[in-house]
Scaffold this active site. Structure first.
Site: not given
Ligand SMILES: *Cc1c(COP(=O)(O)O)cnc(C)c1O
Length: 454
Positions: A111
């Protein structure tokens, strides 16, 4: 380039406005009016760019109301805190199996790619309008930490993040509370994540309060977040050799809100010759059931070892729906209204989009961490572990690694009997946390915000 709402009742807008707006006023999500199409010559040119230049090139196709210099400056600053010289790194485990490491940012989760850049765009917006950005959100872990690091120390921005007291992992809590930044306010709420989220929702529902204090959301649906994630699909593709590409490349994406996999699908629509996508879910398998049975139906969330994928409703799914319905915004609007009323959406038209899904429950997560480590000497976190279920033997798989394993010591200890470390987490353990403990009460949170914005 202009951006339209999936529900069709918002005037098209440019990139800057789309990013500042987040959710479209009609409740829909913003999508590009048309997808830029790359030629082979464009792809050849992009294949020679480093990660930062590639990011600027991708945004150049969409952010046509910003100059390349401005975009390049944002990208440079956004990724200055990443620890790997390449920013994103492709690690080869075998000829047919690669891992795209997306955990070299400040909070060690993917993210960071989107939220560090979003922080730059917010600052541009603030400089242009003179209006401060005050971000308010609730988190169960990764999003809050990444949002905080995206806004850390920025002029004209403050961030208030509610989290359940005792309900996030100790390391995630430290990532939010040990920043030392005066514009960051982690709020530890005496209640559950749902309580925290409800308070945030209620505060946003109080429009006079929201406007008086310029509150905006930590948006999982912001257009810039998806675009930032488009980049690494191109980057990974360019790092594979001809033999790997000739087998057909399958990106395997650990999925919660569907933002990450949607970004890959956009890259494919732009002309990246990807063979397919695997939507890897944990035991919260609403998307798995959708791709298997064509029915999208809300169930109860169960807490898993991969908490950032514990979702009930995938907030970006509406964008995918829009494409499956060939951009028929009236139908999207009707279907989303039905879905809100019934919690169920039976999908009307079968359309092959090259996607399939897998499901990995907690026991299988532990097993995947073990077998990947035994076979390749490589430790993966519980989210990434879901990507190793049911790999297609006929293709080259690129599994997106969404977090560093050291963030999830308990699961790693259980699976491997030892805990990987990361220097940035070790540093955190020596810092003093600053948090503000509040009752699960809207009035108390509002009073805190008013007091600290003075
Ligand atoms: C947010 C997150 C996900 C999921 O990603 P999306 O874009 O919501 O599908 C998977 N793994 C981790 C470690 C995350 O922080």
């Amino acid at each position: 380039m202009r951006f339209l709402s999936t529900r069709g009742q918002t005037e098209p807008m440019g990139f800057t406005e789309a990013v500042a707006t987040g959710l479209a006023p009609d409740g829909g999500l913003l999508v590009p009016e048309s997808m830029p199409r790359l030629t082979q010559a464009d792809l050849d040119a992009w294949s020679r760019l480093d990660y930062r230049d590639l990011t600027a090139a991708v945004f150049g196709c969409f952010a046509t109301d910003l100059s390349q210099e401005v975009i390049r400056g944002c990208v440079e600053r956004a990724y200055s805190g990443f620890s790997h010289p390449e920013v994103a790194h492709v690690r080869r485990l075998a000829d047919h199996l690669h891992v795209l490491e997306l955990f070299h940012g400040p909070t060690l989760a993917f993210k960071d790619f989107a939220l560090c850049l979003l922080g730059e765009f917010y600052e541009l917006q603030q400089a242009r309008t003179g209006v401060p950005v005050n971000v308010l959100g609730a988190t169960s872990g990764d999003t809050g930490a990444a949002a905080i690091h995206g806004l850390l120390g920025r002029k004209g921005a403050n961030i208030f993040i509610l989290y359940p007291n005792g309900g996030v992992s100790p390391l995630q809590e430290r990532q939010m509370t040990c920043t030392g930044a005066p514009n960051v306010f982690p709020l530890s709420i005496d209640g559950s994540f749902d309580d925290a989220q409800k308070i945030v929702k209620d505060i946003f529902g109080d429009l006079p309060f929201r406007h008086r204090h310029n509150l905006s959301a930590v948006n999982s649906i912001n257009l810039a977040r998806i675009l930032a994630q488009v980049v690494y699909y191109f980057y990974a593709w360019f790092r594979l050799d001809d033999a790997a590409r000739a087998r057909g490349v399958e990106f395997v994406v650990p999925t919660g809100n569907f933002g990450n996999v949607l970004a890959g699908w956009w890259a494919q629509q732009m002309g990246l010759p990807v063979a397919g996508f695997t939507v890897a879910t944990n035991q919260n398998d609403i998307l798995h059931r959708f791709f298997e049975e064509g029915v999208y139906e809300v169930g109860a969330v169960s807490k898993s070892l991969a908490p950032s994928m514990d979702i009930q409703i995938a907030s970006n799914f509406e964008r995918y729906l829009y494409y499956m319905l060939d951009g028929d915004t009236d139908r999207v609007r009707r279907l989303m209204a039905d879905f809100r009323a019934t919690g169920r959406l039976a999908f009307p038209a079968e359309k092959e989009q090259g996607m399939r899904a897998t499901r990995t429950d907690d026991a299988a997560i532990i097993d995947r961490i073990r077998t990947v480590h035994a076979e390749y000497g490589y430790a993966v976190d519980p989210h990434t572990a879901c990507g190793f279920t049911g790999l297609r033997p006929d293709r080259t798989s690129v599994v997106l690694s969404t977090a560093h394993p050291a963030k999830f010591p308990d699961a790693l200890e259980r699976a491997l009997g030892h805990i990987p470390t990361h220097p940035s987490l070790e540093r955190l353990k020596a810092l003093d946390p600053v948090t503000h403990r509040l009752p699960a009460d809207e009035a108390a949170v509002k009073a805190f915000i008013v007091e600290h914005l003075k």
